[in-house]
Design a protein around this motif. Structure first.
Motif, mmCIF file in Angstrom:
data_model
loop_
_atom_site.group_PDB
_atom_site.id
_atom_site.type_symbol
_atom_site.label_atom_id
_atom_site.label_comp_id
_atom_site.label_asym_id
_atom_site.label_seq_id
_atom_site.Cartn_x
_atom_site.Cartn_y
_atom_site.Cartn_z
ATOM 1 N N LEU A 157 0.871 -1.242 0.108
ATOM 2 C CA LEU A 157 -0.005 -0.065 -0.162
ATOM 3 C C LEU A 157 0.700 1.302 -0.007
ATOM 4 O O LEU A 157 0.547 2.185 -0.554
ATOM 5 C CB LEU A 157 -0.882 0.033 1.225
ATOM 6 C CG LEU A 157 -1.880 1.157 1.454
ATOM 7 C CD1 LEU A 157 -2.855 1.459 0.127
ATOM 8 C CD2 LEU A 157 -2.728 1.057 2.631
ATOM 9 N N MET A 158 1.826 1.217 0.842
ATOM 10 C CA MET A 158 2.768 2.622 0.825
ATOM 11 C C MET A 158 3.545 2.535 -0.554
ATOM 12 O O MET A 158 3.726 3.722 -1.104
ATOM 13 C CB MET A 158 3.844 2.273 1.777
ATOM 14 C CG MET A 158 3.283 2.119 3.368
ATOM 15 S SD MET A 158 4.420 1.769 4.594
ATOM 16 C CE MET A 158 5.684 3.284 4.464
ATOM 17 N N PHE A 159 4.007 1.551 -1.508
ATOM 18 C CA PHE A 159 4.433 1.703 -2.758
ATOM 19 C C PHE A 159 3.424 2.198 -3.505
ATOM 20 O O PHE A 159 3.782 3.014 -4.552
ATOM 21 C CB PHE A 159 4.941 0.316 -3.108
ATOM 22 C CG PHE A 159 6.226 -0.348 -2.454
ATOM 23 C CD1 PHE A 159 7.370 0.636 -2.148
ATOM 24 C CD2 PHE A 159 6.341 -1.659 -2.289
ATOM 25 C CE1 PHE A 159 8.303 0.087 -1.572
ATOM 26 C CE2 PHE A 159 7.470 -2.095 -1.430
ATOM 27 C CZ PHE A 159 8.371 -1.298 -1.066
ATOM 28 N N ALA A 160 2.172 1.799 -3.406
ATOM 29 C CA ALA A 160 1.096 2.245 -4.343
ATOM 30 C C ALA A 160 0.909 3.604 -4.045
ATOM 31 O O ALA A 160 0.888 4.510 -5.145
ATOM 32 C CB ALA A 160 -0.099 1.421 -4.224
ATOM 33 N N TRP A 183 4.915 -8.408 -3.764
ATOM 34 C CA TRP A 183 5.877 -9.528 -3.981
ATOM 35 C C TRP A 183 7.226 -9.344 -3.643
ATOM 36 O O TRP A 183 7.920 -10.121 -2.974
ATOM 37 C CB TRP A 183 5.894 -9.905 -5.489
ATOM 38 C CG TRP A 183 6.621 -11.025 -5.709
ATOM 39 C CD1 TRP A 183 6.450 -12.340 -5.903
ATOM 40 C CD2 TRP A 183 8.291 -11.001 -6.243
ATOM 41 N NE1 TRP A 183 7.693 -13.162 -6.372
ATOM 42 C CE2 TRP A 183 8.684 -12.240 -6.464
ATOM 43 C CE3 TRP A 183 9.048 -9.894 -6.347
ATOM 44 C CZ2 TRP A 183 9.909 -12.387 -6.867
ATOM 45 C CZ3 TRP A 183 10.215 -10.249 -6.862
ATOM 46 C CH2 TRP A 183 10.654 -11.348 -7.066
ATOM 47 N N ILE A 184 7.601 -8.059 -3.614
ATOM 48 C CA ILE A 184 9.032 -7.764 -3.174
ATOM 49 C C ILE A 184 9.120 -7.688 -1.466
ATOM 50 O O ILE A 184 10.062 -8.232 -0.859
ATOM 51 C CB ILE A 184 9.418 -6.291 -3.597
ATOM 52 C CG1 ILE A 184 9.682 -6.564 -5.270
ATOM 53 C CG2 ILE A 184 10.586 -5.835 -2.919
ATOM 54 C CD1 ILE A 184 9.848 -4.853 -5.797
ATOM 55 N N ARG A 233 6.991 -9.731 0.094
ATOM 56 C CA ARG A 233 6.859 -11.095 0.718
ATOM 57 C C ARG A 233 8.116 -11.639 0.650
ATOM 58 O O ARG A 233 8.780 -12.386 1.206
ATOM 59 C CB ARG A 233 5.895 -11.714 -0.261
ATOM 60 C CG ARG A 233 4.355 -11.229 0.010
ATOM 61 C CD ARG A 233 4.070 -11.971 1.234
ATOM 62 N NE ARG A 233 3.757 -13.612 0.962
ATOM 63 C CZ ARG A 233 3.545 -14.337 2.073
ATOM 64 N NH1 ARG A 233 3.033 -13.783 3.276
ATOM 65 N NH2 ARG A 233 3.576 -15.826 1.910
ATOM 66 N N PHE A 234 8.868 -11.307 -0.633
ATOM 67 C CA PHE A 234 10.388 -12.005 -0.787
ATOM 68 C C PHE A 234 11.268 -11.404 0.223
ATOM 69 O O PHE A 234 12.259 -12.225 0.792
ATOM 70 C CB PHE A 234 10.820 -11.569 -2.181
ATOM 71 C CG PHE A 234 11.992 -12.176 -2.408
ATOM 72 C CD1 PHE A 234 12.291 -13.536 -2.767
ATOM 73 C CD2 PHE A 234 13.229 -11.352 -2.309
ATOM 74 C CE1 PHE A 234 13.466 -14.082 -3.090
ATOM 75 C CE2 PHE A 234 14.395 -12.146 -2.838
ATOM 76 C CZ PHE A 234 14.768 -13.280 -2.985
ATOM 77 N N GLY A 235 11.186 -10.072 0.446
ATOM 78 C CA GLY A 235 12.248 -9.523 1.471
ATOM 79 C C GLY A 235 12.103 -10.035 2.900
ATOM 80 O O GLY A 235 12.804 -9.895 3.575
ATOM 81 N N LEU A 236 10.812 -10.598 3.245
ATOM 82 C CA LEU A 236 10.496 -10.697 4.448
ATOM 83 C C LEU A 236 10.611 -12.314 4.845
ATOM 84 O O LEU A 236 10.304 -12.774 5.622
ATOM 85 C CB LEU A 236 8.935 -10.404 4.868
ATOM 86 C CG LEU A 236 8.615 -8.889 4.983
ATOM 87 C CD1 LEU A 236 7.305 -8.711 5.233
ATOM 88 C CD2 LEU A 236 9.360 -8.311 6.276
ATOM 89 N N GLY A 237 11.255 -12.823 3.703
ATOM 90 C CA GLY A 237 11.436 -14.448 3.911
ATOM 91 C C GLY A 237 12.395 -14.706 5.031
ATOM 92 O O GLY A 237 12.019 -15.755 5.656
ATOM 93 N N PRO A 238 13.362 -13.911 5.175
ATOM 94 C CA PRO A 238 14.186 -14.383 6.345
ATOM 95 C C PRO A 238 13.539 -13.925 7.742
ATOM 96 O O PRO A 238 13.664 -14.863 8.709
ATOM 97 C CB PRO A 238 15.425 -13.194 6.483
ATOM 98 C CG PRO A 238 15.492 -12.772 4.915
ATOM 99 C CD PRO A 238 14.119 -12.764 4.424
#
Length: 457
Positions: free
Chosen positions: A11-14, A178-179, A181-186
């Motif tokens: 939402l912040m990106f949007a 998506w970014i 979700r990917f960044g929060l993988g760790p």
């Protein structure tokens, strides 16, 4: 619905993309609009530059018949471009009545707009005055250009901008999600690692080496919490063992003496002696329980409430006088140095100072002097008790204020005291917002505590 960091980031990106595209689209539209206006003005200037010299050169009415025909030929069928010659003499006029019915003879030279009833967009005009020549009077030459094609271009461009901006915002939101979700993988891996820690093994820690730098601090904090929890559990286990040890001795004495008394007949005197001995053990048990309740209240955040403005020297003297028998047995003398007034709980002050004096008397060299120091440092008061005695290892100094802790592992003289005296000193200091300290140097051992007074002078 649970809050999601990924959704919040998307939402912040949007929102950021919406702001950027809105500003960019507005600037692009304004730039295109200005460019279209310049094109219309340039076309009006071009037509004036071609026709103005012709109109200014001839003054014969006969010539103007041919000029009208030329202007008719230059006017498109859709009247996208129109011409007017405004003059009082009909022989030189052209274009008929102006659409808005105004007196254009008084309209200033330059660019202007003209609203036409059957057109959605106004007509852009360029008005110029041509001086009189011979019999021809002064006239005003007006060239009009329909702005509809230009504005349609602007409208089409605006719609394209809106569509592209909307698609861009949606695309940024999806890619941002998506970014994120990917960044929060760790973080998810760290959570799974934390959940996989086996219960009952307090020495297990999170592996911080494989984590990104941003999460290492979090994992280290979590490991620190685990270490503190392990220390708390170890302390609790030690505390339970110490409590069991301290209570076992008087209970064993009570049970043993009572069993022996019941095994054989006893006269009244012997039974009275037994009851007296049992009473001493029961009083010792009651003292342990009361001290534990006091420590529990202090550790739960209880503060000193019964405050009064007193002279610390006078209060310390009362405590020394109360302990005179204990000090006399070992031929000890007490010297009190310093004095100030402080707002403290007198009862708690006496209790903590008495514990320090009893501790000093227990381990002091016989026939020596115990020094009580009262030092004021702003709003803080430090009370310390020093005695000559055997040096204490630094390993023990930091732990002597723990409950039931003794430097001698064999628990020497356990029957005389139960190891809560210094813990109570620390509790009293905590209830006054202070701390405890211990030093051992140059043959002297010093134990003390500080108090934060509401009024010190």
């Amino acid at each position: 619905m649970k809050r999601s960091i990924a959704r919040r980031l998307a939402l912040m990106f949007a929102l950021a993309a919406m702001l950027i595209t809105s500003v960019s689209a507005t600037l692009l539209r304004c730039s295109l609009k200005q460019s279209l206006n310049e094109q219309m003005q340039n076309e009006l200037i071009l037509r004036h530059s071609v026709l103005d010299p012709v109109l200014a050169k001839y003054d014969s009415p006969a010539f103007w018949v041919g000029l009208r025909q030329k202007l008719d030929g230059l006017t498109p069928a859709d009247e996208r471009v129109r011409y007017w010659v405004v003059v009082d003499d009909p022989a030189y006029s052209y274009g008929g009545q102006m659409p808005d019915g105004q007196d254009w003879s008084r309209r200033p030279d330059g660019f202007s707009t003209l609203e036409i009833a059957d057109r959605d967009r106004p007509m852009e005009l360029l008005v110029k005055t041509i001086p009189a020549l011979g019999s021809r009077p002064e006239l005003r030459f007006i060239v009009g250009l329909d702005s509809t094609p230009f504005m349609k271009t602007l409208d089409h461009f605006t719609r394209i901008l809106i569509l592209i901006s909307a698609l861009g915002v949606v695309l940024v939101a999806l890619l941002g999600y998506w970014i994120a979700r990917f960044g929060l993988g760790p973080v998810r891996r760290l959570s799974r690692q934390a959940n996989s820690l086996p219960p009952g093994d307090s020495k297990q820690r999170l592996d911080t080496d494989a984590l990104p730098g941003e999460l290492q601090e979090l994992a280290m904090s979590f490991n620190g919490a685990l270490a503190r929890q392990e220390a708390a559990w170890c302390q609790l286990e030690g505390f339970n063992a110490n409590v069991a040890h301290e209570l076992r001795t008087p209970l064993t004495n009570l049970i043993g003496q009572t069993q022996v008394a019941l095994a054989h007949g006893r006269d009244v005197g012997e039974l009275q002696d037994l009851l007296q001995s049992n009473l001493e053990e029961l009083e010792r048990l009651g003292g342990i329980v009361n001290d534990m309740l006091f420590l529990a209240g202090a550790e739960s955040g209880q503060r000193a409430t019964e405050l009064s403005d007193v002279s610390l020297y006078e209060e310390a003297s009362k405590t020394v006088e109360y302990l005179e028998p204990v000090l006399h047995d070992k031929q000890l003398s007490v010297v009190i140095s310093g004095d100030m007034r402080a707002r403290i709980d007198r009862r708690l002050f006496h209790r903590s100072l008495a514990n320090l004096l009893q501790n000093a008397a227990r381990y002091a060299v016989p026939a020596s002097t115990i020094t009580v120091s009262l030092v004021s440092q702003g709003m803080q008061v430090e009370v310390s008790v020093s005695n000559a005695g055997e040096p204490i290892d630094g390993v023990h100094l930091e732990r002597l204020f723990e409950r039931f802790y003794r430097a001698d592992a064999a628990r020497a003289r356990s029957d005389a005291h139960h190891g809560l005296g210094l813990s109570i000193v620390r509790a009293v200091a905590s209830m006054h917002g202070g701390r405890v300290f211990a030093r051992s140097q140059d043959g002297f051992n010093t134990f003390g505590f500080s108090l934060i007074s509401q009024a010190v002078r």
